[in-house]
Design an enzyme around this catalytic site. Structure first.
Site, short mmCIF file in Angstrom:
data_model
loop_
_atom_site.label_atom_id
_atom_site.label_comp_id
_atom_site.label_asym_id
_atom_site.label_seq_id
_atom_site.Cartn_x
_atom_site.Cartn_y
_atom_site.Cartn_z
N LYS A 253 90.65 -13.11 59.03
CA LYS A 253 89.37 -13.38 59.68
C LYS A 253 89.38 -12.64 61.02
O LYS A 253 89.65 -13.22 62.08
CB LYS A 253 89.17 -14.89 59.85
N1 PXG Z 1 83.83 -15.85 53.53
C1 PXG Z 1 83.62 -15.25 54.70
C2 PXG Z 1 83.58 -13.78 54.76
C3 PXG Z 1 83.47 -16.02 55.87
O1 PXG Z 1 83.27 -15.43 57.05
C4 PXG Z 1 83.71 -18.01 54.52
C5 PXG Z 1 83.88 -17.19 53.42
C6 PXG Z 1 83.82 -19.49 54.35
O2 PXG Z 1 85.05 -19.97 54.87
P1 PXG Z 1 85.17 -21.42 55.50
O3 PXG Z 1 86.58 -21.51 55.92
O4 PXG Z 1 84.20 -21.48 56.64
O5 PXG Z 1 84.82 -22.37 54.42
C7 PXG Z 1 83.52 -17.42 55.78
C8 PXG Z 1 83.37 -18.24 57.03
C9 PXG Z 1 78.10 -17.74 60.28
C10 PXG Z 1 79.59 -17.71 60.15
O6 PXG Z 1 77.64 -17.72 61.43
C11 PXG Z 1 80.19 -17.87 58.93
C12 PXG Z 1 81.58 -17.87 58.82
C13 PXG Z 1 82.31 -17.66 59.91
C14 PXG Z 1 81.70 -17.47 61.13
C15 PXG Z 1 80.33 -17.51 61.27
O7 PXG Z 1 77.41 -17.77 59.25
N2 PXG Z 1 82.08 -18.04 57.57
#
Ligand code: PXG
Length: 298
Positions: free
Chosen positions: A153
């Site tokens: 990330k």
């Molecule tokens: N895939 C990607 C590429 C992400 O960035 C997820 C899956 C879901 O992971 P989690 O751990 O959150 O269940 C993410 C995370 C936004 C935003 O503003 C979204 C994420 C991170 C930061 C901001 O939409 N998603």
């Protein structure tokens, strides 16, 4: 920006308007850094340890040594949430490579920059959860794991942002990204699940494996765990567009989105075009879990 907020910046809580990072910070110059997005529900930080583990794994993957231990980062985050009295909200935690010079060389950045923001969160409108979301697949492919691994990330989210721009221009809020093999990977900021029905009518919850080139979502993991508890069979399997167009149900998972039903993909109706029963069950189970799991931090 709420100017009243206290931002954690390199060991101190500072007012938001004073929370500034140098233009020589390699996070800004090169997207050189890592981050996490975490939710606070009922003064509880949801799956905080899992998010910290992922943050430190991402840091390790880019040769960034965080300036504090995971335990210290946990305390700093809890302090930031408490100082801002965030009962329900969102945390953004960042380690960037830090202040350096104009070259790529990270050895010129002696100290990583640490930022923790605890703020309100902007959510999808409630209709999306009631009626389901319309998504498309986009031309932008998810980055190949051997080029820039989606499991990291990192602050370099341009791949996801290009996909997001494509779907915004097409008038939908999220998109499905394929990997270099043409298989489904994930969405620009969410993971994807489908309910697959086999020839004998058996239902199985399916989601692409980490090897498809995805971020291993914390919400994805919580949903897999809930499905297992509810006796729903779950499999991490590569999914083609054929599989998702023919799914009985589909939904996305993410820290911000939680569990969001998908009822149209590339203008094709999914199932009967309404959020399905398994999706509904998991949405409810997730809502219960997030409100009760863990201990309040203030
Ligand atoms: N895939 C990607 C590429 C992400 O960035 C997820 C899956 C879901 O992971 P989690 O751990 O959150 O269940 C993410 C995370 C936004 C935003 O503003 C979204 C994420 C991170 C930061 C901001 O939409 N998603």
């Amino acid at each position: 920006m709420n100017p009243e907020l206290q931002i954690y910046l390199n060991g101190e809580l500072v007012p938001a308007h004073e929370a500034k990072v140098s233009v020589y910070d390699h996070g800004f110059l090169y997207g050189d850094g890592v981050f996490e997005g975490v939710r606070v529900y009922n003064r509880r930080i949801f799956r905080h340890d899992a998010h910290l583990e992922r943050l430190y794994r991402s840091a390790k993957a880019i040769w960034l040594t965080p300036p504090m231990s995971m335990a210290e980062m946990k305390v700093a985050t809890e302090k930031t949430v408490a100082a801002n009295k965030i009962e329900n909200g969102y945390i953004r935690a960042i380690f960037s490579r830090g202040f350096g010079d104009l070259g790529l060389d990270p050895r010129k950045c002696p100290t990583p920059t640490t930022v923790i923001i605890a703020d309100a969160i902007k959510l999808y409108p409630p209709e999306v959860y009631e009626e389901g979301m319309d998504v498309i697949t986009v031309a932008t492919r998810r980055s190949r794991p051997d080029v820039l691994n989606p499991a990291i990330k990192s602050l370099n989210y341009l791949n996801n942002i290009l996909a997001k721009i494509e779907c915004i221009r097409a008038g939908v809020p999220e998109c499905i990204m394929l990997n270099d093999q043409g298989m489904v990977s994930e969405c620009s900021g969410d993971n994807i699940f489908i309910v697959h029905q086999d020839l004998r009518g058996r239902l199985e919850l399916r989601t692409p494996p980490v090897s498809a080139g995805i971020l291993e979502g914390i919400t994805r993991d919580a949903v897999i765990q809930l499905a297992e508890k509810l006796g729903i069979s779950v499999a991490e399997k590569d999914l083609s567009l054929f599989d998702i167009y023919n799914a009985k149900e589909a939904f996305l998972t993410g820290t911000a989105a939680e569990v969001v039903p998908v009822t149209r993909i590339d203008m094709r109706e999914i199932g009967d075009g309404k959020p399905g029963p398994i999706t509904g069950q998991l949405m409810q189970a997730y809502a219960e879990l997030r409100n009760t799991e863990g201990e309040p931090v203030f």
